[in-house]
Design a protein around this motif. Structure first.
Motif, short mmCIF file in Angstrom:
data_model
loop_
_atom_site.label_atom_id
_atom_site.label_comp_id
_atom_site.label_asym_id
_atom_site.label_seq_id
_atom_site.Cartn_x
_atom_site.Cartn_y
_atom_site.Cartn_z
N GLN A 181 0.82 -1.21 0.00
CA GLN A 181 0.00 0.00 0.00
C GLN A 181 0.85 1.26 0.00
O GLN A 181 0.53 2.24 -0.69
N VAL A 182 1.97 1.25 0.74
CA VAL A 182 2.86 2.42 0.78
C VAL A 182 3.42 2.70 -0.61
O VAL A 182 3.46 3.85 -1.07
N ALA A 183 3.88 1.66 -1.29
CA ALA A 183 4.44 1.83 -2.63
C ALA A 183 3.41 2.39 -3.60
O ALA A 183 3.73 3.25 -4.43
N ASN A 184 2.19 1.93 -3.49
CA ASN A 184 1.14 2.45 -4.37
C ASN A 184 0.91 3.94 -4.14
O ASN A 184 0.78 4.72 -5.09
N SER A 197 21.04 -2.47 -2.11
CA SER A 197 20.53 -2.29 -3.46
C SER A 197 19.20 -3.04 -3.62
O SER A 197 18.33 -2.96 -2.76
N ASN A 198 19.07 -3.81 -4.71
CA ASN A 198 17.83 -4.57 -4.92
C ASN A 198 18.00 -6.05 -4.61
O ASN A 198 17.20 -6.88 -5.03
N TYR A 219 9.02 -1.43 -8.83
CA TYR A 219 10.32 -1.20 -8.19
C TYR A 219 10.14 -0.78 -6.73
O TYR A 219 10.87 -1.23 -5.83
N ALA A 220 9.17 0.12 -6.51
CA ALA A 220 8.93 0.61 -5.15
C ALA A 220 8.45 -0.50 -4.23
O ALA A 220 8.85 -0.58 -3.05
N LYS A 221 7.62 -1.38 -4.74
CA LYS A 221 7.13 -2.50 -3.93
C LYS A 221 8.29 -3.38 -3.49
O LYS A 221 8.37 -3.79 -2.32
N ARG A 260 3.76 4.42 -14.47
CA ARG A 260 3.38 4.23 -13.07
C ARG A 260 3.47 2.78 -12.63
O ARG A 260 3.97 2.47 -11.55
N SER A 261 3.01 1.86 -13.47
CA SER A 261 2.99 0.46 -13.09
C SER A 261 4.40 -0.07 -12.84
O SER A 261 4.66 -0.74 -11.84
N SER A 262 5.34 0.23 -13.76
CA SER A 262 6.70 -0.28 -13.59
C SER A 262 7.39 0.36 -12.39
O SER A 262 8.10 -0.32 -11.63
#
Length: 213
Positions: free
Chosen positions: A29-32, A75-76, A49-51, A43-45
Motif C-alpha cells: 500500500q505504501v508503494a502504491n 541495493s535490490n 520497483y517501489a514495492k 506508473r505500473s513499472s
C-alpha cells in the motif's frame, strides 16, 4: 515421518509469519501511494520497483525483530533470514506465474538447492534406507500481484508460503499464509505412525526376499 508442514510450524515462529505478512501488505500500500504522481505510462513499472524496495525493508525489519538475523539491505538484492533449519526469503510474482527460473535471481536459485535433503526425505523417500534428519532447507514467502487498486496500480492479492523444488521446478509445499497461520491453533500433529509402520514392513519384506533368493 515428519511432514514439511510440521517442520515449517516447528521452525518458523508464528509471530514472525504474522509480522512478515503484515510487512508485505503495508509495503504494498505504501508503494502504491508513493507512486501515484508518476505518469500513467510508467506508473505500473515504477510501482513494481517501489514495492520490491519497501517489501525488502519491511521484511528485513520483521526478521530482525523476531531474531532471524537477516542479511543486510543492499541495493535490490534479496534479504535472507534464518529461523531454525529454514533459510527464508521473499519475492513477488505476477498473475500466479510460477516460472521460477525465469523470474528469480542467482541467490534464490542458490538457496533453493538446499532443499535436496527435504525432497529426498519427505517427498521421494527411499523405503530401503534409514531415515536421516534434515538439517537445512529453504522457504519462500511469495506475494502474488494479481489485481489493481482504484488508481489502476498493481496490488498484492495473496501471500503464499512455499518450499521450492531444489531446481525451482515447482514447489514441494505451498499454502496461503492465511491458511498456514491457522495451523498454529490446531493440536500438535502426531508422527505419521501408519507411514512409519508401512516403511518398516516393506523393509522387512525386502530383507526376507533377499535372504531367500
Amino acid at each position: 515421518m515428519r511432514h514439511i508442514e510440521d517442520l515449517l510450524l516447528q521452525h518458523l515462529p508464528r509471530s514472525f509469519v504474522i509480522a512478515a505478512r503484515d510487512a508485505i501488505k503495508v509495503a504494498d500500500q505504501v508503494a502504491n501511494r508513493e507512486c501515484l504522481s508518476f505518469h500513467t505510462g510508467i506508473r505500473s513499472s515504477q510501482t513494481g520497483y517501489a514495492k520490491h524496495g519497501r517489501m525488502n525493508e519491511g521484511w528485513h525489519d520483521a526478521a530482525l525483530a523476531e531474531g532471524g538475523n537477516p542479511t543486510p539491505l543492499k541495493s535490490n538484492g534479496i534479504v535472507v533470514a534464518q529461523f531454525g533449519m529454514f533459510k527464508v526469503a521473499r519475492y513477488n510474482v505476477r498473475h500466479h506465474e510460477w516460472s521460477h527460473k525465469k523470474k528469480l535471481g542467482k541467490k534464490h536459485t542458490e538457496i533453493a538447492k538446499l532443499n535436496t535433503d527435504i525432497l529426498a526425505q519427505h517427498v521421494m523417500p527411499d523405503f530401503f534406507k534409514e531415515e536421516a534428519e534434515v538439517l537445512i532447507a529453504t522457504a519462500f514467502f511469495v506475494a502474488v500481484i494479481d489485481g489493481v487498486d482504484t488508481a489502476g496500480q498493481p496490488q498484492v492479492t495473496e501471500i503464499q508460503l512455499c518450499v521450492p523444488h531444489p531446481d525451482l521446478q515447482g514447489q514441494l509445499y505451498t499454502k496461503s499464509l492465511t491458511e498456514f497461520i491457522a495451523l498454529y491453533d490446531r493440536p500438535a500433529r502426531q508422527i505419521d505412525l501408519a507411514h512409519s509402520t508401512l516403511k518398516e514392513q516393506i523393509k522387512k519384506q525386502h530383507e526376507y526376499d533377499q535372504g531367500h533368493q
